[in-house]
Design a protein around this motif. Structure first.
Motif, PDB file in Angstrom:
ATOM      1  N   SER A  95       0.809  -1.227   0.000  1.00 54.22           N
ATOM      2  CA  SER A  95       0.000   0.000   0.000  1.00 54.22           C
ATOM      3  C   SER A  95       0.839   1.272   0.000  1.00 54.22           C
ATOM      4  O   SER A  95       0.314   2.355  -0.259  1.00 54.22           O
ATOM      5  CB  SER A  95      -0.945   0.008   1.197  1.00 54.22           C
ATOM      6  N   ALA A  96       2.139   1.169   0.250  1.00 50.18           N
ATOM      7  CA  ALA A  96       3.006   2.352   0.223  1.00 50.18           C
ATOM      8  C   ALA A  96       2.999   3.016  -1.150  1.00 50.18           C
ATOM      9  O   ALA A  96       3.250   4.213  -1.264  1.00 50.18           O
ATOM     10  CB  ALA A  96       4.427   1.966   0.621  1.00 50.18           C
ATOM     11  N   ASN A  97       2.712   2.261  -2.192  1.00 48.85           N
ATOM     12  CA  ASN A  97       2.735   2.796  -3.556  1.00 48.85           C
ATOM     13  C   ASN A  97       1.339   3.015  -4.141  1.00 48.85           C
ATOM     14  O   ASN A  97       1.209   3.230  -5.337  1.00 48.85           O
ATOM     15  CB  ASN A  97       3.527   1.846  -4.467  1.00 48.85           C
ATOM     16  N   TRP A  98       0.305   2.963  -3.342  1.00 50.01           N
ATOM     17  CA  TRP A  98      -1.051   3.115  -3.834  1.00 50.01           C
ATOM     18  C   TRP A  98      -1.449   4.584  -3.902  1.00 50.01           C
ATOM     19  O   TRP A  98      -0.828   5.434  -3.248  1.00 50.01           O
ATOM     20  CB  TRP A  98      -2.033   2.396  -2.932  1.00 50.01           C
ATOM     21  N   PRO A  99      -2.512   4.872  -4.652  1.00 48.10           N
ATOM     22  CA  PRO A  99      -3.061   6.239  -4.655  1.00 48.10           C
ATOM     23  C   PRO A  99      -3.538   6.624  -3.256  1.00 48.10           C
ATOM     24  O   PRO A  99      -3.631   5.772  -2.367  1.00 48.10           O
ATOM     25  CB  PRO A  99      -4.247   6.141  -5.626  1.00 48.10           C
ATOM     26  N   PRO A 100      -3.878   7.879  -3.023  1.00 44.45           N
ATOM     27  CA  PRO A 100      -4.280   8.327  -1.681  1.00 44.45           C
ATOM     28  C   PRO A 100      -5.491   7.551  -1.135  1.00 44.45           C
ATOM     29  O   PRO A 100      -6.400   7.177  -1.874  1.00 44.45           O
ATOM     30  CB  PRO A 100      -4.638   9.799  -1.883  1.00 44.45           C
ATOM     31  N   TYR A 106      -7.368   4.076  -4.808  1.00 43.82           N
ATOM     32  CA  TYR A 106      -6.978   3.301  -3.632  1.00 43.82           C
ATOM     33  C   TYR A 106      -7.858   2.064  -3.495  1.00 43.82           C
ATOM     34  O   TYR A 106      -7.365   0.962  -3.277  1.00 43.82           O
ATOM     35  CB  TYR A 106      -7.077   4.155  -2.366  1.00 43.82           C
ATOM     36  N   ARG A 107      -9.166   2.246  -3.636  1.00 50.19           N
ATOM     37  CA  ARG A 107     -10.095   1.119  -3.512  1.00 50.19           C
ATOM     38  C   ARG A 107      -9.809   0.053  -4.571  1.00 50.19           C
ATOM     39  O   ARG A 107      -9.857  -1.137  -4.300  1.00 50.19           O
ATOM     40  CB  ARG A 107     -11.537   1.615  -3.586  1.00 50.19           C
ATOM     41  N   ALA A 108      -9.502   0.484  -5.783  1.00 48.35           N
ATOM     42  CA  ALA A 108      -9.182  -0.467  -6.857  1.00 48.35           C
ATOM     43  C   ALA A 108      -7.886  -1.214  -6.542  1.00 48.35           C
ATOM     44  O   ALA A 108      -7.796  -2.434  -6.734  1.00 48.35           O
ATOM     45  CB  ALA A 108      -9.086   0.259  -8.193  1.00 48.35           C
ATOM     46  N   ALA A 109      -6.874  -0.482  -6.052  1.00 51.86           N
ATOM     47  CA  ALA A 109      -5.595  -1.116  -5.705  1.00 51.86           C
ATOM     48  C   ALA A 109      -5.792  -2.114  -4.568  1.00 51.86           C
ATOM     49  O   ALA A 109      -5.232  -3.217  -4.588  1.00 51.86           O
ATOM     50  CB  ALA A 109      -4.571  -0.051  -5.323  1.00 51.86           C
ATOM     51  N   TYR A 110      -6.603  -1.748  -3.575  1.00 49.77           N
ATOM     52  CA  TYR A 110      -6.865  -2.655  -2.460  1.00 49.77           C
ATOM     53  C   TYR A 110      -7.556  -3.923  -2.946  1.00 49.77           C
ATOM     54  O   TYR A 110      -7.201  -5.028  -2.532  1.00 49.77           O
ATOM     55  CB  TYR A 110      -7.714  -1.980  -1.378  1.00 49.77           C
TER      56      TYR A 110
END
Length: 176
Positions: A95-100, A106-110
């Motif tokens: 998560s260090a490289n995810w959007p805010p 962020y929700r998509a990355a999660y």
């Protein structure tokens, strides 16, 4: 002795004996608090012992205090096992490289990241104990687990396990 005194003594004796039957039996099983230890670079997002939940564990970490409870026998017996289930995050720092936080990005990355979590279940022997205490669950490389449930704790000479805090995953794990 008078008849009244004999009756009073008799009733007292009968009452006392009948109350002995009201004494609750000693429990055979109790709920014991659960603690966890991750000896690997993965995070343990959640785990349970016989259905009782344990705390989240950071990589190489002791986690979150005690949770309640795992039902175990008051006295250990040969062949005693517990069922440990857990969810592992193999890349806990992604998560260090995810959007805010709070954004659609962020929700998509999660969502993509959570799809890589692995789910595990193992029937694990419980190390011998004299008195039931805290249930300590150790998560080891290759999805191995060790469980103790006595009144001693890690770092003491009488504790049944002496794992290093940081253990590396081997290139290949043995097949079960």
């Amino acid at each position: 002795m008078s008849r009244i005194l004999i009756r009073v003594l008799w009733l007292t004796l009968i009452s006392g004996l009948s109350l002995q039957g009201c004494t609750p039996p000693k429990p055979v099983r109790l709920g014991a608090p659960i603690e966890g230890f991750s000896h690997t670079s993965a995070a343990i997002n959640r785990f349970s012992v016989n259905g009782g939940g344990g705390p989240n564990l950071a990589p190489y970490g002791y986690g979150g205090g005690q949770m309640c409870c795992a039902s175990l026998p008051v006295k250990w017996h040969p062949g005693l096992t517990v069922v440990v289930e857990w969810v592992k995050d193999p890349d806990p720092y992604a998560s260090a490289n995810w959007p805010p936080l709070g954004t659609d990005g962020y929700r998509a990355a999660y969502k993509l990241h959570a799809a890589k979590y692995t789910h595990h279940r193992a029937v694990v022997p419980v190390a011998q104990y004299e008195d039931l205490g805290i249930v300590n669950v150790h998560f080891l490389p290759c999805n191995q687990v060790a469980v103790s449930a006595g009144t001693t704790y890690p770092g003491r000479p009488d504790y049944p396990f002496h794992f290093p805090q940081k253990m590396q995953e081997p290139a290949t794990c043995p097949q079960p």
